[in-house]
Design a protein around this motif. Sequence first.
Motif, PDB file in Angstrom:
ATOM      1  N   ARG A  78       0.941  -0.911   0.257  1.00 48.23           N
ATOM      2  CA  ARG A  78      -0.103   0.368  -0.257  1.00 48.23           C
ATOM      3  C   ARG A  78       1.043   1.567   0.321  1.00 48.23           C
ATOM      4  O   ARG A  78       1.649   1.155   0.797  1.00 48.23           O
ATOM      5  N   LEU A  79       0.906   2.183  -1.066  1.00 47.27           N
ATOM      6  CA  LEU A  79       1.524   3.649  -0.792  1.00 47.27           C
ATOM      7  C   LEU A  79       0.776   4.680  -0.280  1.00 47.27           C
ATOM      8  O   LEU A  79      -0.618   4.413  -0.275  1.00 47.27           O
ATOM      9  N   ALA A  80       0.719   5.398   0.065  1.00 49.39           N
ATOM     10  CA  ALA A  80       0.381   6.231   0.336  1.00 49.39           C
ATOM     11  C   ALA A  80      -0.580   7.448   0.218  1.00 49.39           C
ATOM     12  O   ALA A  80       0.121   7.730  -0.890  1.00 49.39           O
ATOM     13  N   GLY A  81      -1.482   7.641   0.399  1.00 46.69           N
ATOM     14  CA  GLY A  81      -2.569   8.832  -0.413  1.00 46.69           C
ATOM     15  C   GLY A  81      -1.838  10.613   0.138  1.00 46.69           C
ATOM     16  O   GLY A  81      -1.056   9.776   1.462  1.00 46.69           O
ATOM     17  N   SER A  82      -2.418  11.540  -0.039  1.00 47.60           N
ATOM     18  CA  SER A  82      -1.924  12.435   0.030  1.00 47.60           C
ATOM     19  C   SER A  82      -2.224  12.886   1.583  1.00 47.60           C
ATOM     20  O   SER A  82      -1.169  13.541   2.665  1.00 47.60           O
ATOM     21  N   SER A  83      -3.054  12.359   2.629  1.00 39.86           N
ATOM     22  CA  SER A  83      -3.462  12.344   3.770  1.00 39.86           C
ATOM     23  C   SER A  83      -2.320  11.780   4.295  1.00 39.86           C
ATOM     24  O   SER A  83      -1.999  11.543   5.625  1.00 39.86           O
ATOM     25  N   GLU A  84      -1.583  10.858   4.408  1.00 36.64           N
ATOM     26  CA  GLU A  84      -1.166   9.822   4.840  1.00 36.64           C
ATOM     27  C   GLU A  84       0.123   9.803   4.514  1.00 36.64           C
ATOM     28  O   GLU A  84       1.579   9.220   5.228  1.00 36.64           O
ATOM     29  N   LEU A  85       1.032  10.948   3.472  1.00 35.04           N
ATOM     30  CA  LEU A  85       2.726  10.932   3.282  1.00 35.04           C
ATOM     31  C   LEU A  85       2.938  11.780   4.805  1.00 35.04           C
ATOM     32  O   LEU A  85       2.199  12.316   4.762  1.00 35.04           O
ATOM     33  N   ALA A  86       4.051  11.238   4.870  1.00 37.09           N
ATOM     34  CA  ALA A  86       4.850  11.478   6.343  1.00 37.09           C
ATOM     35  C   ALA A  86       6.095  11.422   6.089  1.00 37.09           C
ATOM     36  O   ALA A  86       7.197  11.384   5.290  1.00 37.09           O
ATOM     37  N   TRP A  87       6.791  12.550   7.049  1.00 38.77           N
ATOM     38  CA  TRP A  87       8.249  12.307   7.548  1.00 38.77           C
ATOM     39  C   TRP A  87       8.035  10.730   7.721  1.00 38.77           C
ATOM     40  O   TRP A  87       7.684  10.183   8.930  1.00 38.77           O
ATOM     41  N   LEU A  88       9.113  10.039   7.619  1.00 43.66           N
ATOM     42  CA  LEU A  88       9.692   8.956   8.017  1.00 43.66           C
ATOM     43  C   LEU A  88      10.097   8.828   9.039  1.00 43.66           C
ATOM     44  O   LEU A  88       9.619   7.968  10.164  1.00 43.66           O
ATOM     45  N   ALA A  89      11.085   9.334   9.862  1.00 45.01           N
ATOM     46  CA  ALA A  89      11.606  10.046  11.046  1.00 45.01           C
ATOM     47  C   ALA A  89      10.029  10.513  11.807  1.00 45.01           C
ATOM     48  O   ALA A  89       9.955   9.997  13.384  1.00 45.01           O
ATOM     49  N   GLU A  90       8.908  10.516  10.895  1.00 46.81           N
ATOM     50  CA  GLU A  90       7.543  10.581  12.319  1.00 46.81           C
ATOM     51  C   GLU A  90       6.594   9.786  12.305  1.00 46.81           C
ATOM     52  O   GLU A  90       5.937   9.593  12.563  1.00 46.81           O
ATOM     53  N   THR A  91       7.179   8.313  11.829  1.00 50.94           N
ATOM     54  CA  THR A  91       5.951   7.307  11.690  1.00 50.94           C
ATOM     55  C   THR A  91       6.807   6.994  12.848  1.00 50.94           C
ATOM     56  O   THR A  91       7.744   6.325  13.083  1.00 50.94           O
ATOM     57  N   ASP A  92       5.225   5.194  12.601  1.00 51.75           N
ATOM     58  CA  ASP A  92       6.114   4.065  13.048  1.00 51.75           C
ATOM     59  C   ASP A  92       7.317   3.490  12.740  1.00 51.75           C
ATOM     60  O   ASP A  92       7.881   2.568  13.455  1.00 51.75           O
ATOM     61  N   ASP A  93       7.691   3.404  11.612  1.00 50.04           N
ATOM     62  CA  ASP A  93       8.541   3.273  10.425  1.00 50.04           C
ATOM     63  C   ASP A  93       9.687   3.842  10.727  1.00 50.04           C
ATOM     64  O   ASP A  93      10.914   3.748  10.663  1.00 50.04           O
ATOM     65  N   SER A  94       9.901   4.589  11.795  1.00 48.51           N
ATOM     66  CA  SER A  94      11.278   5.064  11.713  1.00 48.51           C
ATOM     67  C   SER A  94      12.030   4.905  12.871  1.00 48.51           C
ATOM     68  O   SER A  94      13.700   4.737  12.159  1.00 48.51           O
ATOM     69  N   SER A  95      12.096   3.677  13.014  1.00 49.20           N
ATOM     70  CA  SER A  95      12.954   2.462  13.230  1.00 49.20           C
ATOM     71  C   SER A  95      14.058   2.473  12.007  1.00 49.20           C
ATOM     72  O   SER A  95      15.514   1.536  12.293  1.00 49.20           O
ATOM     73  N   TRP A  96      14.037   1.949  10.756  1.00 45.92           N
ATOM     74  CA  TRP A  96      14.385   2.185   9.733  1.00 45.92           C
ATOM     75  C   TRP A  96      15.793   2.817   9.342  1.00 45.92           C
ATOM     76  O   TRP A  96      17.125   2.909   9.148  1.00 45.92           O
ATOM     77  N   ILE A  97      16.159   4.359   9.975  1.00 43.39           N
ATOM     78  CA  ILE A  97      16.924   5.211  10.003  1.00 43.39           C
ATOM     79  C   ILE A  97      17.670   4.764  11.618  1.00 43.39           C
ATOM     80  O   ILE A  97      18.979   4.572  10.771  1.00 43.39           O
ATOM     81  N   GLU A  98      17.654   4.656  12.720  1.00 37.99           N
ATOM     82  CA  GLU A  98      18.355   3.832  13.806  1.00 37.99           C
ATOM     83  C   GLU A  98      19.047   2.580  12.626  1.00 37.99           C
ATOM     84  O   GLU A  98      20.523   2.269  12.825  1.00 37.99           O
ATOM     85  N   ALA A  99      18.138   2.155  12.671  1.00 39.24           N
ATOM     86  CA  ALA A  99      19.189   0.006  11.559  1.00 39.24           C
ATOM     87  C   ALA A  99      19.840   0.950  10.719  1.00 39.24           C
ATOM     88  O   ALA A  99      20.746  -0.392  10.394  1.00 39.24           O
TER      89      ALA A  99
END
Length: 195
Positions: free
Chosen positions: A83-104
């Motif tokens: 699933r890809l985000a729609g306009s209201s779902e776009l977010a900076w990775l650092a501000e999402t539940d997926d931010s663990s990618w940054i540390e990894a």
Amino acid sequence: MNREQWQPFLKLWSEEWIAGHDPERDGPLDEGAVRNGWLGFAPASADEIAAAEARLGRALPPSLREFLLTTNGWREAGNFIYRLAGSSELAWLAETDDSSWIEAYSDTEFADEDDEDIEPEGEILARSLRLSLDGDAAVMLLDPKDVDERGEWAGYWLASWSGMGPERFDSFYDLMYDQYTGFHSLREGRGESAS
């Protein structure tokens, strides 16, 4: 790429994906998508895109903007992004539940094709816009710092299981086209032919 180009490309993608979909092997596919022959959604309005840009603090790159004006989100973006985000779902990775990618990826470096610029992958991820909402330990991103003369942001596809770092593309369109060709490659590997 403009709406007149996105529409036929995404319609073809939808038709091919739906025709080759095996619910037993691939899992269920949204009934509405099958009925309508469209993996997308209704188009975003100009006001919805303006609201997203105001919330994010910057104008979206042209290919993403035109994509959203064609479909406000997307199902099955390749084999590993569901699933890809729609306009209201776009977010900076650092501000999402997926931010663990940054540390990894904070201790790894990304080198361009010419090995001229080396930058920590975690820094790229930390400033990136998350496009994908659901995937198989995979994510799609856009980098607002890596912008070409057309205003396109570099796109990235990253999967934890790939054994590689972020794979760079020149634009959102190039990233999407790679996902489209990727699902054909996997089907051909299974002995299926594309429509």
